[in-house]
Design a protein around this motif. Structure first.
Motif, PDB file in Angstrom:
ATOM      1  N   ASP A  64       0.684  -1.338  -0.051  1.00 50.49           N
ATOM      2  CA  ASP A  64      -0.007   0.026  -0.066  1.00 50.49           C
ATOM      3  C   ASP A  64       0.560   1.324  -0.041  1.00 50.49           C
ATOM      4  O   ASP A  64       0.605   2.196  -0.708  1.00 50.49           O
ATOM      5  CB  ASP A  64      -0.855   0.117   1.182  1.00 50.49           C
ATOM      6  N   ALA A  65       1.954   1.143   0.758  1.00 56.08           N
ATOM      7  CA  ALA A  65       2.853   2.585   0.837  1.00 56.08           C
ATOM      8  C   ALA A  65       3.218   2.680  -0.410  1.00 56.08           C
ATOM      9  O   ALA A  65       3.873   3.859  -1.037  1.00 56.08           O
ATOM     10  CB  ALA A  65       3.933   2.117   1.822  1.00 56.08           C
ATOM     11  N   LEU A  66       3.920   1.450  -1.241  1.00 55.80           N
ATOM     12  CA  LEU A  66       4.320   1.814  -2.598  1.00 55.80           C
ATOM     13  C   LEU A  66       3.470   2.141  -3.565  1.00 55.80           C
ATOM     14  O   LEU A  66       3.742   3.032  -4.522  1.00 55.80           O
ATOM     15  CB  LEU A  66       4.745   0.445  -3.173  1.00 55.80           C
ATOM     16  N   ALA A  67       2.027   1.742  -3.523  1.00 56.87           N
ATOM     17  CA  ALA A  67       0.903   2.136  -4.299  1.00 56.87           C
ATOM     18  C   ALA A  67       0.692   3.613  -4.077  1.00 56.87           C
ATOM     19  O   ALA A  67       0.500   4.338  -4.924  1.00 56.87           O
ATOM     20  CB  ALA A  67      -0.230   1.534  -3.957  1.00 56.87           C
ATOM     21  N   ARG A  68       0.865   4.267  -2.766  1.00 54.47           N
ATOM     22  CA  ARG A  68       0.611   5.668  -2.368  1.00 54.47           C
ATOM     23  C   ARG A  68       1.928   6.581  -2.809  1.00 54.47           C
ATOM     24  O   ARG A  68       1.916   7.737  -2.953  1.00 54.47           O
ATOM     25  CB  ARG A  68       0.271   5.860  -1.063  1.00 54.47           C
ATOM     26  N   GLY A  69       3.026   5.889  -3.288  1.00 53.08           N
ATOM     27  CA  GLY A  69       4.380   6.752  -3.542  1.00 53.08           C
ATOM     28  C   GLY A  69       4.987   7.140  -2.334  1.00 53.08           C
ATOM     29  O   GLY A  69       5.867   8.058  -2.405  1.00 53.08           O
ATOM     30  N   GLU A  70       4.801   6.406  -1.254  1.00 52.87           N
ATOM     31  CA  GLU A  70       5.394   6.968  -0.025  1.00 52.87           C
ATOM     32  C   GLU A  70       6.904   6.422   0.234  1.00 52.87           C
ATOM     33  O   GLU A  70       7.736   6.620   1.032  1.00 52.87           O
ATOM     34  CB  GLU A  70       4.614   6.378   1.148  1.00 52.87           C
ATOM     35  N   LEU A  71       7.245   5.031  -0.581  1.00 53.96           N
ATOM     36  CA  LEU A  71       8.285   4.261  -0.448  1.00 53.96           C
ATOM     37  C   LEU A  71       8.936   4.765  -1.957  1.00 53.96           C
ATOM     38  O   LEU A  71       8.427   4.250  -2.795  1.00 53.96           O
ATOM     39  CB  LEU A  71       8.110   3.179  -0.411  1.00 53.96           C
ATOM     40  N   PRO A  72      10.268   4.847  -1.985  1.00 53.04           N
ATOM     41  CA  PRO A  72      10.761   5.112  -3.243  1.00 53.04           C
ATOM     42  C   PRO A  72      11.187   3.828  -4.049  1.00 53.04           C
ATOM     43  O   PRO A  72      11.204   2.874  -3.267  1.00 53.04           O
ATOM     44  CB  PRO A  72      12.358   5.742  -2.902  1.00 53.04           C
ATOM     45  N   PHE A  73      10.908   3.842  -5.258  1.00 49.92           N
ATOM     46  CA  PHE A  73      10.934   2.600  -6.286  1.00 49.92           C
ATOM     47  C   PHE A  73      11.800   2.684  -7.306  1.00 49.92           C
ATOM     48  O   PHE A  73      11.090   3.679  -8.179  1.00 49.92           O
ATOM     49  CB  PHE A  73       9.499   1.830  -6.410  1.00 49.92           C
ATOM     50  N   ASP A  74      13.000   2.231  -7.490  1.00 51.14           N
ATOM     51  CA  ASP A  74      13.823   2.400  -8.874  1.00 51.14           C
ATOM     52  C   ASP A  74      13.912   1.221  -9.385  1.00 51.14           C
ATOM     53  O   ASP A  74      14.552  -0.051  -8.982  1.00 51.14           O
ATOM     54  CB  ASP A  74      15.272   2.871  -8.357  1.00 51.14           C
ATOM     55  N   ALA A  75      13.097   1.092 -10.522  1.00 51.79           N
ATOM     56  CA  ALA A  75      12.769  -0.276 -11.180  1.00 51.79           C
ATOM     57  C   ALA A  75      14.319  -0.387 -11.927  1.00 51.79           C
ATOM     58  O   ALA A  75      14.641  -1.755 -12.020  1.00 51.79           O
ATOM     59  CB  ALA A  75      11.723  -0.028 -12.260  1.00 51.79           C
ATOM     60  N   SER A  76      14.850   0.496 -12.494  1.00 48.72           N
ATOM     61  CA  SER A  76      16.260   0.239 -13.034  1.00 48.72           C
ATOM     62  C   SER A  76      17.129  -0.271 -12.143  1.00 48.72           C
ATOM     63  O   SER A  76      18.079  -1.207 -12.326  1.00 48.72           O
ATOM     64  CB  SER A  76      16.717   1.421 -13.598  1.00 48.72           C
ATOM     65  N   ARG A  77      17.394   0.235 -10.962  1.00 44.18           N
ATOM     66  CA  ARG A  77      18.239  -0.315  -9.952  1.00 44.18           C
ATOM     67  C   ARG A  77      17.659  -1.858  -9.381  1.00 44.18           C
ATOM     68  O   ARG A  77      18.663  -2.716  -9.303  1.00 44.18           O
ATOM     69  CB  ARG A  77      18.216   0.515  -8.724  1.00 44.18           C
ATOM     70  N   LEU A  78      16.326  -2.093  -9.465  1.00 44.38           N
ATOM     71  CA  LEU A  78      16.083  -3.426  -9.025  1.00 44.38           C
ATOM     72  C   LEU A  78      16.644  -4.300 -10.254  1.00 44.38           C
ATOM     73  O   LEU A  78      17.035  -5.521 -10.059  1.00 44.38           O
ATOM     74  CB  LEU A  78      14.521  -3.415  -9.033  1.00 44.38           C
ATOM     75  N   ALA A  79      16.291  -3.950 -11.572  1.00 49.32           N
ATOM     76  CA  ALA A  79      16.471  -4.695 -12.780  1.00 49.32           C
ATOM     77  C   ALA A  79      18.178  -4.937 -12.761  1.00 49.32           C
ATOM     78  O   ALA A  79      18.599  -6.275 -13.005  1.00 49.32           O
ATOM     79  CB  ALA A  79      16.402  -4.091 -13.929  1.00 49.32           C
ATOM     80  N   ALA A  80      18.941  -4.051 -12.381  1.00 48.81           N
ATOM     81  CA  ALA A  80      20.347  -4.356 -12.275  1.00 48.81           C
ATOM     82  C   ALA A  80      20.802  -5.227 -11.048  1.00 48.81           C
ATOM     83  O   ALA A  80      21.657  -5.969 -11.312  1.00 48.81           O
ATOM     84  CB  ALA A  80      21.175  -2.706 -11.924  1.00 48.81           C
ATOM     85  N   LEU A  81      20.109  -5.311 -10.069  1.00 50.09           N
ATOM     86  CA  LEU A  81      20.483  -6.062  -8.870  1.00 50.09           C
ATOM     87  C   LEU A  81      20.145  -7.364  -9.102  1.00 50.09           C
ATOM     88  O   LEU A  81      20.618  -8.391  -8.926  1.00 50.09           O
ATOM     89  CB  LEU A  81      19.813  -5.476  -7.619  1.00 50.09           C
TER      90      LEU A  81
END
Length: 90
Positions: A64-81
């Motif tokens: 829910d926090a991700l959906a509300r934008g309260e947590l940062p999410f970097d898809a490029s960083r996740l893909a690299a990891l």
């Protein structure tokens, strides 16, 4: 399956010896199969038992926090990891 003929040439002695020693082992019984299966899976079962239970409420809270934008999410960083973890050289 071995096909033999009484009118054909005889087997070479080495082939006869190999053929005689080629007795098949009896098929494992159901109990033996269960023991093998259990021995193979035992380490996985132990590792699973050592894992913590999933906290469904916490997962929902983070989702829910991700959906509300309260947590940062970097898809490029996740893909690299993910690529680094799986050994991709790209």
């Amino acid at each position: 399956m071995r096909i033999t003929s009484t009118s054909g040439p005889e087997l070479h002695p080495a082939a006869q010896a190999a053929d005689a020693g080629h007795a098949t082992a009896p098929a494992p019984t159901a109990a033996e199969k269960t023991e093998i299966h259990s021995a193979v899976l035992q380490p996985a079962r132990a590792a699973l038992a050592d894992m913590p239970a999933v906290d469904a409420a916490r997962v929902a809270e983070i989702r829910d926090a991700l959906a509300r934008g309260e947590l940062p999410f970097d898809a490029s960083r996740l893909a690299a990891l993910v690529m680094r973890y799986h050994g991709s050289s790209r």
